[in-house]
Enzyme design. Structure first.
Site, PDB file in Angstrom:
ATOM      1  N   LYS A 140       0.486  -1.325   0.000  1.00 36.06           N
ATOM      2  CA  LYS A 140       0.321   0.129  -0.585  1.00 36.06           C
ATOM      3  C   LYS A 140       0.651   1.768  -0.323  1.00 36.06           C
ATOM      4  O   LYS A 140       0.055   2.470  -0.691  1.00 36.06           O
ATOM      5  CB  LYS A 140      -0.978   0.324   1.617  1.00 36.06           C
ATOM      6  CG  LYS A 140      -2.095  -1.289   1.163  1.00 36.06           C
ATOM      7  CD  LYS A 140      -3.292  -0.425  -0.061  1.00 36.06           C
ATOM      8  CE  LYS A 140      -4.040  -1.366   0.106  1.00 36.06           C
ATOM      9  NZ  LYS A 140      -5.584  -1.265  -0.747  1.00 36.06           N
ATOM     10  N   SER A 190       1.147  -9.622  -0.792  1.00 36.66           N
ATOM     11  CA  SER A 190       0.182  -8.527  -0.259  1.00 36.66           C
ATOM     12  C   SER A 190       1.147  -7.938   1.014  1.00 36.66           C
ATOM     13  O   SER A 190       0.880  -6.305   0.956  1.00 36.66           O
ATOM     14  CB  SER A 190      -0.666  -8.453  -0.556  1.00 36.66           C
ATOM     15  OG  SER A 190      -1.715  -9.400   0.296  1.00 36.66           O
TER      16      SER A 190
END
Length: 332
Positions: free
Chosen positions: A44, A295
């Site tokens: 992110k 992720s």
């Protein structure tokens, strides 16, 4: 490529690693993109950094505001801190405490509200209208997608032979960005999105063609627990993603434990979703060189006993099925 140029000196070029055990188990060459080793512990930071870089001085002066399941919060908080910008982050009350503490540690103001990302998101929009702060959406923004897409660019640079990439999907920012980036380099590469079966908003929209807001998205993969797809990400995913597959809580937990056992790596539920998909659907995935995006790694350690129990239950079930099959093999 603009995002790549902006971010190459700001973010880590995370490693793409292999596992002989995984290769033997799947019969594929599997490459793990370790975004759990990115700054703030998740991909992110890429999208958040690029978005803030693209804002005008006037937009930055008003401060930035967002809602997040946890990882976007940390990405925005760190990016804002580096640029001297005030950041206000709305997060759901059940957000793991480690993610809340980390976000505050990067200097952001954290507001805890609601039971899910959706409630926190709606509260943040109300606050934004009152304050005039600049909104930085966690996924439904083209600059955010472009920033996340640098994951795909790096993967293709690190392993041009990749023929398939498995990517977790929440709202779709990572998946859409990676799909566009990877297919701009290698048009015939397959991109498979992965969702939790307890939060299948994009899965439902992709396979039915209709968007329906989910009532509940309770899952150990809280990083991809989104009640409805993004307005901007959904069309991109429909155009660029080849398939979307759901995985169970037990399969996610098993993948998390697998990472611990085989690579001594701690990943969160969303970070293990792509591997869970590969392990559970290996025979259906036609690939020789398979990229798996890990992720994030920002896990609430207190949940590990529950995760271990889920994984154990699945392994026991598989073992029972295996023994049952053996007992029904006809004698020669």
């Amino acid at each position: 490529m603009d995002a790549w140029e902006h971010l190459k000196d700001q973010t880590h070029k995370t490693p793409l690693i292999t596992s002989q055990t995984t290769n033997q188990r799947t019969g594929k060459n599997v490459y793990f993109k370790m975004e759990n080793q990115q700054k703030t512990g998740a991909f992110k930071f890429r999208g958040a950094s690029y978005k803030l870089m693209k804002l005008t001085p006037a937009e930055l002066e008003r401060g930035v505001i967002t809602a997040s399941a946890g990882n976007h919060a940390q990405g925005v908080a760190l990016a804002a801190s580096r640029m001297g910008v005030k950041a206000t982050i709305f997060m759901a009350e059940p957000t793991p405490q480690n993610k809340v503490n980390a976000t505050r540690g990067y200097g952001a103001e954290v507001v805890l509200v609601g039971e899910s990302f959706q409630e926190a998101y709606e509260a943040s929009l109300i606050h934004q209208r009152k304050t005039g702060a600049t909104y930085v959406h966690p996924f439904d923004d083209y600059d955010i997608m472009a920033g996340q897409g640098t994951v795909g660019i790096e993967m293709m640079e690190q392993c041009p032979d990749l023929d398939t990439i498995l990517v977790p999907i929440g709202g779709g920012g990572l998946a859409s960005g990676v799909a566009v980036a990877a297919k701009s380099i290698k048009p015939d590469i397959k991109i498979i999105g992965v969702q939790s079966e307890r939060a299948p908003s994009m899965f439902n929209a992709f396979h039915t063609g209709t968007v329906k807001r989910l009532e509940n998205v309770s899952t150990i993969a809280e990083g991809i627990a989104v009640k409805e797809p993004g307005l901007l990400t959904l069309p991109v995913i429909e155009d660029y993603i080849d398939d979307v597959i759901c995985v169970s809580e037990e399969e996610i937990a098993d993948a998390m434990i697998y990472f611990l056992e085989r690579s001594k790596t701690l990943v969160e539920g969303a970070g293990a979703a792509a591997l869970a998909c590969l392990l559970a659907n290996n025979e259906k995935i036609d690939s020789k060189h398979t990229g798996v995006i890990v992720s994030g790694g920002n896990i609430d350690i207190s949940r590990m006993p529950d995760i271990s129990k889920l994984a154990s239950d699945l392994r026991s079930e598989i073992e029972q099925e295996s023994q049952l099959k053996k007992s029904h093999v006809p004698a020669k």
